[in-house]
Design a protein around this motif. Structure first.
Motif, PDB file in Angstrom:
ATOM      1  N   PHE A  23      19.765  50.424  40.803  1.00  0.00           N
ATOM      2  CA  PHE A  23      20.341  49.503  41.774  1.00  0.00           C
ATOM      3  C   PHE A  23      20.384  50.183  43.154  1.00  0.00           C
ATOM      4  O   PHE A  23      20.428  51.421  43.253  1.00  0.00           O
ATOM      5  CB  PHE A  23      21.764  49.107  41.364  1.00  0.00           C
ATOM      6  N   PRO A  24      20.389  49.384  44.234  1.00  0.00           N
ATOM      7  CA  PRO A  24      20.544  49.955  45.580  1.00  0.00           C
ATOM      8  C   PRO A  24      21.793  50.834  45.663  1.00  0.00           C
ATOM      9  O   PRO A  24      22.815  50.533  45.028  1.00  0.00           O
ATOM     10  CB  PRO A  24      20.675  48.715  46.473  1.00  0.00           C
ATOM     11  N   PHE A  25      21.720  51.909  46.435  1.00  0.00           N
ATOM     12  CA  PHE A  25      22.751  52.931  46.589  1.00  0.00           C
ATOM     13  C   PHE A  25      22.815  53.864  45.380  1.00  0.00           C
ATOM     14  O   PHE A  25      22.871  55.079  45.548  1.00  0.00           O
ATOM     15  CB  PHE A  25      24.135  52.313  46.847  1.00  0.00           C
ATOM     16  N   PHE A  26      22.785  53.319  44.135  1.00  0.00           N
ATOM     17  CA  PHE A  26      22.818  54.170  42.952  1.00  0.00           C
ATOM     18  C   PHE A  26      21.530  54.978  42.802  1.00  0.00           C
ATOM     19  O   PHE A  26      21.518  55.995  42.105  1.00  0.00           O
ATOM     20  CB  PHE A  26      23.042  53.339  41.683  1.00  0.00           C
ATOM     21  N   ASP A  27      20.431  54.514  43.409  1.00  0.00           N
ATOM     22  CA  ASP A  27      19.161  55.225  43.262  1.00  0.00           C
ATOM     23  C   ASP A  27      18.959  56.305  44.327  1.00  0.00           C
ATOM     24  O   ASP A  27      17.910  56.949  44.379  1.00  0.00           O
ATOM     25  CB  ASP A  27      17.978  54.248  43.285  1.00  0.00           C
ATOM     26  N   LEU A  28      19.983  56.527  45.195  1.00  0.00           N
ATOM     27  CA  LEU A  28      19.915  57.619  46.161  1.00  0.00           C
ATOM     28  C   LEU A  28      20.143  58.949  45.448  1.00  0.00           C
ATOM     29  O   LEU A  28      20.657  58.979  44.320  1.00  0.00           O
ATOM     30  CB  LEU A  28      20.980  57.423  47.245  1.00  0.00           C
ATOM     31  N   PRO A  53      23.535  44.723  49.037  1.00  0.00           N
ATOM     32  CA  PRO A  53      22.535  44.626  47.968  1.00  0.00           C
ATOM     33  C   PRO A  53      23.047  45.154  46.624  1.00  0.00           C
ATOM     34  O   PRO A  53      22.712  44.617  45.570  1.00  0.00           O
ATOM     35  CB  PRO A  53      21.379  45.484  48.502  1.00  0.00           C
ATOM     36  N   LEU A  54      23.869  46.231  46.651  1.00  0.00           N
ATOM     37  CA  LEU A  54      24.417  46.769  45.406  1.00  0.00           C
ATOM     38  C   LEU A  54      25.269  45.725  44.694  1.00  0.00           C
ATOM     39  O   LEU A  54      25.124  45.503  43.480  1.00  0.00           O
ATOM     40  CB  LEU A  54      25.245  48.019  45.707  1.00  0.00           C
ATOM     41  N   CYS A  55      26.144  45.064  45.444  1.00  0.00           N
ATOM     42  CA  CYS A  55      27.042  44.083  44.818  1.00  0.00           C
ATOM     43  C   CYS A  55      26.282  42.841  44.356  1.00  0.00           C
ATOM     44  O   CYS A  55      26.673  42.208  43.377  1.00  0.00           O
ATOM     45  CB  CYS A  55      28.162  43.707  45.789  1.00  0.00           C
ATOM     46  N   ASP A  56      25.207  42.483  45.060  1.00  0.00           N
ATOM     47  CA  ASP A  56      24.356  41.389  44.571  1.00  0.00           C
ATOM     48  C   ASP A  56      23.786  41.740  43.196  1.00  0.00           C
ATOM     49  O   ASP A  56      23.778  40.911  42.271  1.00  0.00           O
ATOM     50  CB  ASP A  56      23.210  41.137  45.556  1.00  0.00           C
ATOM     51  N   SER A  57      23.328  42.987  43.032  1.00  0.00           N
ATOM     52  CA  SER A  57      22.763  43.429  41.748  1.00  0.00           C
ATOM     53  C   SER A  57      23.836  43.483  40.667  1.00  0.00           C
ATOM     54  O   SER A  57      23.610  43.088  39.521  1.00  0.00           O
ATOM     55  CB  SER A  57      22.110  44.807  41.910  1.00  0.00           C
ATOM     56  N   LEU A  58      25.036  43.971  41.033  1.00  0.00           N
ATOM     57  CA  LEU A  58      26.126  44.056  40.062  1.00  0.00           C
ATOM     58  C   LEU A  58      26.554  42.673  39.590  1.00  0.00           C
ATOM     59  O   LEU A  58      26.892  42.480  38.414  1.00  0.00           O
ATOM     60  CB  LEU A  58      27.316  44.794  40.676  1.00  0.00           C
TER      61      LEU A  58
END
Length: 695
Positions: free
Chosen positions: A157-162, A100-105
């Motif tokens: 973004f996913p992972f960055f919001d942890l 999901p992170l790379c999809d957002s990037l």
């Protein structure tokens, strides 16, 4: 045997105990030495750390156009990084979110697909973790810095919001000075940066440099304080934000001036060109452009601010010399002929005049740009006292610094002459614009005075100072001289400059005449000097004003190396600017501009905002070097009771009333025009007062 072992064991215990006692003694001695013997030195060191102050950089003020549009401002940008060594990053968590992170990037930065982003992130992480010699643990996600909006988007973004301890995601904040209009007036606006003296960001060109003391603000200070687990910085004196400075630049007029100057530079293959457009009555510089050809690319870019640098002006100096002649009574009748000719030998040096005739009137001398005629007029009074001509210009205020607000400003240079033969020869050249160094802005100020009935108004680029949207100071119209010449002589000079464009022999008649806008002005040509000798390359100038009957704008254009004459290059830039202003309705409905009664009713004089603070007037005096700034009016005090805040800005009114113990509410925007509790009336602490605001 048993007795021997017991003795050995006791010896070992004694040895261990001895070492422990010795070690304990060393600790006790070290403690005693630190806390008693060296106590003073350690206390001084602790005090030095805890009393150390660090500077807090203030936020730099904005530069604004005359309507409040931002020309330059500080914006926050972010460098986004990941610390892959963060202990909380778990392999299963990373692989759960990497898709999901790379999809957002990939959506955010489509230069790579989601799969390419995934490969890059995982490979770069592996390389960093396996490189034991790597000192920099930070991994930069994007090569460029992100705006605040982009950063807010990315950090969710996913992972960055942890939480930070689970993803290693963090950012570095940077302030960057941004010019939303790009190259428009870029040289006049100027640039900022560090210098050799200070690591702080200060202006080093243009308005940014000239007004740096106002834009920079006042640094704050922070002290080191001891908390339970650490030492931290605590703000002791907050930083004061710099002033937002509203300039006189009009975006619409700036666009017209830059486009017309650019078109003519390209058409005539000029090396550089400068153009300044000024409002006659107020001296407000509405547009200023400096373009120079980049030798590497051939493109024209904003460059050196030629408008404030000195150059030999050529024949645009003649109307200024004629002003001296009229004011001194050398010329009284502008239609009385003077013997001129096409060649005149003076002090053994010939002056030739391709525009001359056997006799010319003062009007015709300016119309045809006669060197002989202008020289003879000045020599008539100052031939026996060449220094007197410069002294006369000095009396008129010609050499006074303008303090327009433009960085790098210079003043006119006219040599101090004696009474030798070479001095008398030099005088004749000064009369028609050689052996002098005059900045275009100084020439424009004089022409503006001619258009303004002799009122020698000071050109200016600064209109108002404010903080956080609330006005603080307004820079008033000021004058270098209230009258540099009489209104009658100004009218005579306007007639002469009109002849240059509209006369049968006018040097600008073929290029500057326009059926929509009536323009008056003067051409000027001067050769460049190389190694002490005049070369073949020319500087070509035109300075004038429009509309002729009721001048509203004055303008000067100077170009170097154009492949045409002054009228066909610089003169046409001015004409095209005036024409486009007319087409856009900026000069009214006719070339003879006159405000209607409705227009006059809509024009309001600038408001001088009230304040209790006497120091506010000094902002103008110190920042812009104006001797007599307007002192802001105070609301009249009613003695004891409710303070009188009518006329104040909302922030100062709230501060004054809250200091008195009142609870403030307000409606509207602008300045205080009414208060619910009358000034001077009795009140109770905590009582509510309502303020009515109006722009």
């Amino acid at each position: 045997m048993k007795q021997s072992n017991k003795r050995h064991i006791l010896m070992r215990y004694a040895l261990v105990v001895g070492f422990m006692l010795l070690f304990s003694a060393m600790i006790v001695w070290s403690l005693f030495k630190t806390s008693v013997v060296q106590a003073r030195a350690w206390n001084m060191k602790a005090d030095s750390i805890l009393t150390r102050t660090t500077l807090i950089e203030p936020e730099r003020g904005k530069l604004l156009a005359d309507n409040g549009t931002v020309l330059a401002a500080n914006l926050q940008y972010y460098t986004v990084r990941i610390d892959w060594f963060t202990a909380g990053i778990k392999e299963d968590t990373l692989y759960k979110y990497i898709g999901p992170l790379c999809d957002s990037l990939a959506v955010f930065d489509p230069s790579m697909t989601a799969q390419q982003w995934k490969i890059k992130l995982l490979n770069d992480r592996k390389e960093i973790l396996n490189n034991t010699k790597r000192k920099n643990r930070a991994y930069r996600v994007f090569p460029r810095m992100l705006s605040h909006g982009e950063y807010e988007r990315v950090r969710h973004f996913p992972f960055f919001d942890l939480p930070l301890n689970k993803n290693g995601f963090y950012s570095e904040k940077h302030n960057r000075r941004i010019k939303p209009y790009g190259a428009m007036a870029a040289r006049s606006i100027g640039n900022v940066g560090q210098n050799e003296v200070s690591a702080s960001i200060h202006g080093h060109s243009g308005l940014e440099m000239a007004l740096d003391s106002l834009l920079y603000g006042i640094p704050g200070t922070a002290k080191r304080i001891q908390l339970t687990a650490s030492i931290v910085n605590a703000e002791s004196v907050p930083a004061t934000k710099g002033y937002d400075i509203t300039t006189t630049i009009n975006i619409q007029l700036q666009d017209i001036v830059e486009n017309e100057l650019m078109a003519m530079c390209q058409e005539t293959d000029a090396r550089w060109g400068t153009c300044v457009l000024m409002e006659v009555e107020t001296g407000e510089i509405k547009a200023i452009s400096n373009l120079e050809r980049d030798p590497r690319t051939g493109e024209y870019v904003e460059s050196v601010n030629h408008a404030v640098l000195g150059y030999e002006p050529g024949s645009v100096m003649k109307p200024i010399s004629m002003m001296v002649a009229l004011e001194d009574g050398i010329v009284t009748d502008i239609d009385r002929p003077i013997a001129t000719g096409t060649s005149w030998m003076y002090e053994g040096r010939a002056i030739t005049d391709p525009h001359g005739g056997s006799a010319l009137t003062p009007r015709q001398i300016i119309e045809t740009s006669s060197n002989i005629g202008m020289s003879k007029i000045i020599v008539k009074k100052y031939g026996s006292n060449p220094a007197g001509f410069r002294d006369r210009l000095e009396e008129m205020g010609f050499f006074e610094p303008i303090h327009s607000g433009i960085g790098g400003e210079t003043t006119p240079v006219v040599a101090h002459l004696g009474n030798k033969r070479r001095d008398r020869v030099a005088l004749t050249r000064m009369a028609f614009g050689y052996t002098t160094m005059i900045p275009p802005l100084s020439t424009l100020a004089m022409y503006n005075a001619i258009a303004n009935d002799g009122k020698y108004v000071r050109p200016r680029l600064v209109k108002k100072l404010s903080r956080e949207g609330e006005p603080d100071s307004i820079v008033p119209v000021s004058y270098i001289r209230r009258q540099v010449c009489s209104p009658e002589n100004a009218q005579k000079l306007r007639i002469m400059l009109h002849d240059v464009v509209w006369g049968k022999r006018g040097t600008a008649r073929n290029w500057v005449q326009d059926d929509k806008v009536e323009i008056a002005g003067k051409t000027g040509t001067a050769y460049t000097i190389t190694n002490g000798q005049y070369g073949s390359q020319k500087r070509l100038a035109f300075c004038g004003f429009f509309p002729y009957d009721k001048p509203k704008y004055s303008c000067i254009v100077l170009m170097l190396g154009a492949n045409r004459g002054a009228g066909a290059s610089s003169g046409m830039v001015l004409r095209n600017v005036a024409r486009k202003m007319y087409a856009r309705g900026l000069l009214g409905d006719s070339p003879n501009y006159a405000a209607t009664s409705e227009d006059k009713a809509a024009v309001k004089p600038p408001t001088l905002y009230a304040s209790f603070d006497n120091r506010k007037a000094n902002n103008i005096k110190q920042g812009l070097n104006i001797d007599m700034p307007h002192v802001f009016a105070r609301p009249q005090s009613k003695g004891k009771g409710v303070p009188n805040v009518v006329g104040l800005g909302v922030r100062e009114a709230i501060r004054t009333l809250e200091d008195a113990g009142l609870c403030v509410r307000f409606s509207g925007q602008g300045m205080v025009v009414g208060q619910s509790l009358p000034a001077g009336s009795t009140y109770s602490r905590g009582q509510i007062i309502n303020l009515r605001l109006k722009s």
